[in-house]
Design a protein around this motif. Sequence first.
Motif, mmCIF file in Angstrom:
data_model
loop_
_atom_site.group_PDB
_atom_site.id
_atom_site.type_symbol
_atom_site.label_atom_id
_atom_site.label_comp_id
_atom_site.label_asym_id
_atom_site.label_seq_id
_atom_site.Cartn_x
_atom_site.Cartn_y
_atom_site.Cartn_z
ATOM 1 N N GLN A 1 0.847 -1.192 0.000
ATOM 2 C CA GLN A 1 0.000 0.000 0.000
ATOM 3 C C GLN A 1 0.884 1.244 0.000
ATOM 4 O O GLN A 1 1.814 1.363 0.810
ATOM 5 N N ALA A 2 0.629 2.156 -0.907
ATOM 6 C CA ALA A 2 1.431 3.383 -0.981
ATOM 7 C C ALA A 2 1.271 4.206 0.290
ATOM 8 O O ALA A 2 0.172 4.360 0.808
ATOM 9 N N THR A 3 2.394 4.693 0.815
ATOM 10 C CA THR A 3 2.394 5.607 1.954
ATOM 11 C C THR A 3 3.409 6.713 1.667
ATOM 12 O O THR A 3 4.223 6.613 0.738
ATOM 13 N N GLU A 4 3.388 7.742 2.477
ATOM 14 C CA GLU A 4 4.348 8.844 2.310
ATOM 15 C C GLU A 4 5.775 8.324 2.451
ATOM 16 O O GLU A 4 6.670 8.730 1.704
ATOM 17 N N ASN A 5 6.004 7.405 3.391
ATOM 18 C CA ASN A 5 7.348 6.861 3.584
ATOM 19 C C ASN A 5 7.798 6.039 2.385
ATOM 20 O O ASN A 5 8.942 6.144 1.928
ATOM 21 N N LEU A 6 6.893 5.196 1.864
ATOM 22 C CA LEU A 6 7.276 4.329 0.756
ATOM 23 C C LEU A 6 7.480 5.110 -0.537
ATOM 24 O O LEU A 6 8.223 4.664 -1.423
ATOM 25 N N ASP A 7 6.842 6.250 -0.661
ATOM 26 C CA ASP A 7 7.015 7.065 -1.865
ATOM 27 C C ASP A 7 8.245 7.961 -1.784
ATOM 28 O O ASP A 7 8.510 8.750 -2.694
ATOM 29 N N ASP A 8 9.025 7.826 -0.699
ATOM 30 C CA ASP A 8 10.265 8.586 -0.501
ATOM 31 C C ASP A 8 11.429 7.725 -0.991
ATOM 32 O O ASP A 8 11.699 6.661 -0.429
ATOM 33 N N ASP A 9 12.134 8.170 -2.044
ATOM 34 C CA ASP A 9 13.191 7.340 -2.620
ATOM 35 C C ASP A 9 14.429 7.255 -1.742
ATOM 36 O O ASP A 9 15.377 6.534 -2.066
ATOM 37 N N THR A 10 14.454 7.971 -0.625
ATOM 38 C CA THR A 10 15.527 7.760 0.339
ATOM 39 C C THR A 10 15.182 6.625 1.301
ATOM 40 O O THR A 10 16.023 6.192 2.081
ATOM 41 N N GLN A 11 13.944 6.169 1.256
ATOM 42 C CA GLN A 11 13.499 5.096 2.129
ATOM 43 C C GLN A 11 13.335 3.774 1.373
ATOM 44 O O GLN A 11 13.659 2.720 1.882
ATOM 45 N N VAL A 12 12.801 3.824 0.156
ATOM 46 C CA VAL A 12 12.753 2.645 -0.717
ATOM 47 C C VAL A 12 13.919 2.765 -1.681
ATOM 48 O O VAL A 12 13.910 3.595 -2.594
ATOM 49 N N LEU A 13 14.921 1.938 -1.473
ATOM 50 C CA LEU A 13 16.194 2.116 -2.176
ATOM 51 C C LEU A 13 16.239 1.386 -3.509
ATOM 52 O O LEU A 13 16.948 1.807 -4.424
ATOM 53 N N ALA A 14 15.532 0.280 -3.612
ATOM 54 C CA ALA A 14 15.578 -0.538 -4.829
ATOM 55 C C ALA A 14 14.447 -1.565 -4.742
ATOM 56 O O ALA A 14 13.717 -1.624 -3.749
ATOM 57 N N GLY A 15 14.339 -2.355 -5.794
ATOM 58 C CA GLY A 15 13.370 -3.439 -5.750
ATOM 59 C C GLY A 15 12.074 -3.112 -6.457
ATOM 60 O O GLY A 15 11.931 -2.093 -7.130
ATOM 61 N N ALA A 16 11.096 -3.993 -6.273
ATOM 62 C CA ALA A 16 9.856 -3.959 -7.055
ATOM 63 C C ALA A 16 8.751 -3.234 -6.306
ATOM 64 O O ALA A 16 7.715 -3.815 -5.992
ATOM 65 N N TYR A 17 8.974 -1.948 -6.028
ATOM 66 C CA TYR A 17 7.910 -1.155 -5.423
ATOM 67 C C TYR A 17 7.436 -0.091 -6.397
ATOM 68 O O TYR A 17 8.239 0.667 -6.961
ATOM 69 N N THR A 18 6.140 -0.036 -6.598
ATOM 70 C CA THR A 18 5.482 1.048 -7.310
ATOM 71 C C THR A 18 4.047 1.103 -6.830
ATOM 72 O O THR A 18 3.428 0.047 -6.616
#
Length: 351
Positions: free
Chosen positions: A240-257
């Motif tokens: 589920q999209a959240t403010e934290n997950l949409d921050d590219d300093t927090q999600v560094l790589a991988g299959a998130y969109t």
Amino acid sequence: MQTSIIPIFIPHIGCPHRCVFCNQWQITGHQGLPSPDEVRRLIASYTASARTPRYWEAAFYGGSFTAMPGEVQEGLLQPAYEALEAGTIDAIRCSTRPDCITPEILQRLQQYGMTCVELGVQSMDDTVLEQARRGHTAGDVVAATALLRQYGFTVGHQLMPGLPGEDWPSLVRTTAAICRLQPDLARIYPVAVLAGTDLAASWRAGRYQPLTIHEGVVRAAYMKQHFLEQGINCIRTGLQATENLDDDTQVLAGAYTPAMGELVDTRRYGRQLLSFLRSLPDEPAITIGYNRRDTSRVRGYRNVTVKTACWSLPQHLTWHQDEVPLGHIRVCQGRTVYDLDVNSKTGPTMI
């Protein structure tokens, strides 16, 4: 009636292990254990805000609910049970670990009105589970699922394609194993590399190669298609999209969109539809009908399936919304009409 979830987050609370991929604080945006009064206020706030009748379900997410001490579980369950008894909510569910399911635990959950338990399965490959430091085995999943069934619970399985050590044969085996166990529902979360996790350290050191978004879509689409064909309801694909997950300093790589669910269904619908259209003669023209709620799935994310069909197929195609059941595509060529049930393995049928 619309179903609405009241999420009650308990990140990391109760977890006896710290998995390599896990940072629940980032995923949920919550820290710490809520008090019973906070649970009570949260339920009241959600239910009071609805303008139309809904089926309300209080859900304890984010940690391993049944791994917590019994008195802590009871303290959190009590306000939810009170709301259930009062008719304010309609159901209670939780997520937990497969190795934290016992008859005693399930009896406690039943006493407080819980009816659905989701297991963090992640994989049915013991080698993958060991590398992820899950602390449980595939055998624990089998035993927990059987015990939950024995006690009459609705059973959910949560899967994570893309963990260290997983290859395509491993994914296929996991998918087949879940299909044999026949949970009532499943969630699929392709792995995202989160800051502050051991997986992030492995990625930076070059020891772990994460999935790309495309690879995550391919693996999740394979799993979802097989689950649906076996009657397993796949209720979520992707975090589920959240403010934290949409921050590219927090999600560094991988299959998130945030579009993971749409991309997965675009692949499932598009592959089946385009394959069938290629089997049809060039003439006459073809009309493609679909349910209004299936529009993005049939036409594809950002119309990619329509565009692909336009340049790759010789037929003239017309696309339109129609009185078609969800999950079905109606293909008309001349006087011949075909029904394609995307969630079934029966293939197109002439109607």
